[in-house]
Design an enzyme around this catalytic site. Sequence first.
Site, short mmCIF file in Angstrom:
data_model
loop_
_atom_site.label_atom_id
_atom_site.label_comp_id
_atom_site.label_asym_id
_atom_site.label_seq_id
_atom_site.Cartn_x
_atom_site.Cartn_y
_atom_site.Cartn_z
N ARG A 179 -1.96 -11.55 0.35
CA ARG A 179 -2.68 -10.31 0.74
C ARG A 179 -3.73 -9.88 -0.28
O ARG A 179 -4.00 -8.69 -0.46
CB ARG A 179 -1.71 -9.15 1.01
CG ARG A 179 -0.62 -9.42 1.99
CD ARG A 179 -1.08 -9.86 3.37
NE ARG A 179 0.08 -10.28 4.09
CZ ARG A 179 0.44 -11.58 4.23
NH1 ARG A 179 -0.33 -12.56 3.75
NH2 ARG A 179 1.54 -11.90 4.85
N SER A 229 2.87 -4.11 8.04
CA SER A 229 3.50 -3.81 6.74
C SER A 229 2.68 -2.78 5.98
O SER A 229 1.48 -2.96 5.79
CB SER A 229 3.62 -5.08 5.90
OG SER A 229 4.51 -5.96 6.55
N GLU A 299 -0.45 -2.04 1.23
CA GLU A 299 -1.15 -3.18 1.84
C GLU A 299 -2.25 -2.63 2.76
O GLU A 299 -3.33 -3.19 2.87
CB GLU A 299 -0.16 -4.02 2.68
CG GLU A 299 -0.83 -5.23 3.32
CD GLU A 299 0.16 -6.22 3.92
OE1 GLU A 299 1.24 -6.44 3.33
OE2 GLU A 299 -0.16 -6.79 4.98
C1 LIG Z 1 1.73 -4.79 14.75
C2 LIG Z 1 1.09 -5.37 13.52
C3 LIG Z 1 1.58 -6.53 12.96
C4 LIG Z 1 1.00 -7.07 11.80
N1 LIG Z 1 1.50 -8.24 11.29
C5 LIG Z 1 0.90 -8.81 10.22
C6 LIG Z 1 1.38 -10.05 9.69
O1 LIG Z 1 2.32 -10.64 10.16
N2 LIG Z 1 0.73 -10.57 8.62
C7 LIG Z 1 -0.34 -9.97 8.05
O2 LIG Z 1 -0.90 -10.51 7.09
N3 LIG Z 1 -0.81 -8.78 8.53
C8 LIG Z 1 -0.23 -8.21 9.59
N4 LIG Z 1 -0.71 -7.02 10.08
C9 LIG Z 1 -1.82 -6.34 9.40
C10 LIG Z 1 -3.22 -6.73 9.93
O3 LIG Z 1 -3.17 -7.15 11.28
C11 LIG Z 1 -3.88 -7.80 9.07
O4 LIG Z 1 -4.07 -7.36 7.75
C12 LIG Z 1 -5.26 -8.22 9.63
O5 LIG Z 1 -5.71 -9.37 8.97
C13 LIG Z 1 -6.30 -7.12 9.52
O6 LIG Z 1 -7.41 -7.49 10.31
P1 LIG Z 1 -8.37 -6.36 10.94
O7 LIG Z 1 -9.51 -7.05 11.57
O8 LIG Z 1 -7.60 -5.44 11.78
O9 LIG Z 1 -8.84 -5.66 9.58
P2 LIG Z 1 -9.27 -4.14 9.34
O10 LIG Z 1 -8.07 -3.27 9.24
O11 LIG Z 1 -10.32 -3.74 10.29
O12 LIG Z 1 -9.89 -4.34 7.86
C14 LIG Z 1 -9.08 -4.86 6.82
C15 LIG Z 1 -9.99 -5.34 5.69
O13 LIG Z 1 -10.80 -6.44 6.12
C16 LIG Z 1 -12.18 -6.16 5.89
N5 LIG Z 1 -12.97 -6.82 6.93
C17 LIG Z 1 -12.75 -6.82 8.27
N6 LIG Z 1 -13.70 -7.54 8.89
C18 LIG Z 1 -14.54 -8.00 7.92
C19 LIG Z 1 -15.74 -8.77 7.92
N7 LIG Z 1 -16.28 -9.25 9.06
N8 LIG Z 1 -16.35 -9.02 6.74
C20 LIG Z 1 -15.83 -8.56 5.57
N9 LIG Z 1 -14.71 -7.81 5.51
C21 LIG Z 1 -14.07 -7.53 6.67
C22 LIG Z 1 -12.25 -4.64 5.94
O14 LIG Z 1 -13.42 -4.15 5.30
C23 LIG Z 1 -10.96 -4.27 5.21
O15 LIG Z 1 -11.15 -4.39 3.83
C24 LIG Z 1 -0.12 -6.45 11.22
C25 LIG Z 1 -0.63 -5.28 11.79
C26 LIG Z 1 -0.03 -4.73 12.93
C27 LIG Z 1 -0.63 -3.49 13.55
#
Ligand SMILES: Cc1cc2nc3c(=O)[nH]c(=O)nc-3n(C[C@H](O)[C@H](O)[C@H](O)COP(=O)(O)OP(=O)(O)OC[C@H]3O[C@@H](n4cnc5c(N)ncnc54)[C@H](O)[C@@H]3O)c2cc1C
Length: 312
Positions: A179, A229, A299
Amino acid sequence: MDSKNRMYKKLQSLLLNRKIFYNLNLASYTWLKTGGKADIFFIPEDVNDLRKFLKIINRNLSFYILGAGSNTLFRDLGFDGAVIKLGKKFDYIKFISNKEFRVGAATNCIKLARFLAKNCAAGLEFFSGIPGSIGGAIKMNAGAYGNETSNFLIKVKFLDSKDGSVKEILAKDYIMKYRHTSFPDEYIFLEATFKYIEDKNISENLKRINELILQRESTQPIKEKTSGSTFKNPRHKKAWELIQDSGCKNYKLGNAHLSQIHSNFIINRGGATSNDIEKLGEKIIDKVQKKSGIKLLWEIKIIGRKGKCQND
Ligand SMILES: Cc1cc2nc3c(=O)[nH]c(=O)nc-3n(C[C@H](O)[C@H](O)[C@H](O)COP(=O)(O)OP(=O)(O)OC[C@H]3O[C@@H](n4cnc5c(N)ncnc54)[C@H](O)[C@@H]3O)c2cc1C
């Protein structure tokens, strides 16, 4: 007219008809469904749009790249700057050989996992439970069930917001650990190249995904308003175990509750504020530290102006 208003006018004239919104409520753009407004919310259709926008704001305005909002908590007082969310043209998947594929940064990880499984590409089944975008998965080095993004990521194409140039880098030249990644915040990911393992047994590929989903459904409150998480696992420890052992099981604040299914998930039971969630998280950090001496680290990315809304 002050410089901010001049900038707004310029944005309006150059990006007329484009997807630009002012004072937009951010709650519907995150999984937690809380948070205030963004001064500007911009959905670039392509790289040129993005470049033009960044040139106008010319580093006078801070920005936040939002993926699917599944790991982001926007504070109630909103974001003093521009939230940028890549548009539909950044959502695509293209096989480039029988070993590699390219994927746009706005592509949803769950959709990608299913698409790959149906197209004889194995290895990335762990994405089937991660509701984020590829951009978010790269930034967070998202992972599950013993696999993580870095195990398959080869190259990342990004726009450097400092000078508007588009470059491609090798993932192995950057730190990607649990992470955490060392990609600078100025990098806006546009596309990624991943490797995969060819596996023609489509029904086996889909079976692996369905098993992972079933496992997740029984251990995580994935149908709730949550961000997954809340805290990172400390070295050799599990955050959920530390939280449970500290006696936080029934912790809640307003309508923000600690999940009864998974104690590292905070859920919005409906009507919770971001402040409720953040304060509940702080209360948990404090309790765990007192009990175990370990300070949990968020996280979830907490973004925006600090403070409480007047009516809270
Ligand atoms: C039900 C549920 C289950 C989950 N299970 C897991 C799991 O098993 N494992 C896990 O690791 N995570 C999990 N997560 C957390 C989350 O889904 C991950 O961290 C995911 O990778 C975040 O992606 P996002 O596009 O939603 O990011 P966002 O929340 O939109 O952004 C997160 C970060 O990424 C950056 N970012 C996003 N897009 C870009 C881009 N194009 N360029 C540069 N930076 C960017 C943002 O600026 C920010 O810093 C879970 C979340 C939920 C709601």
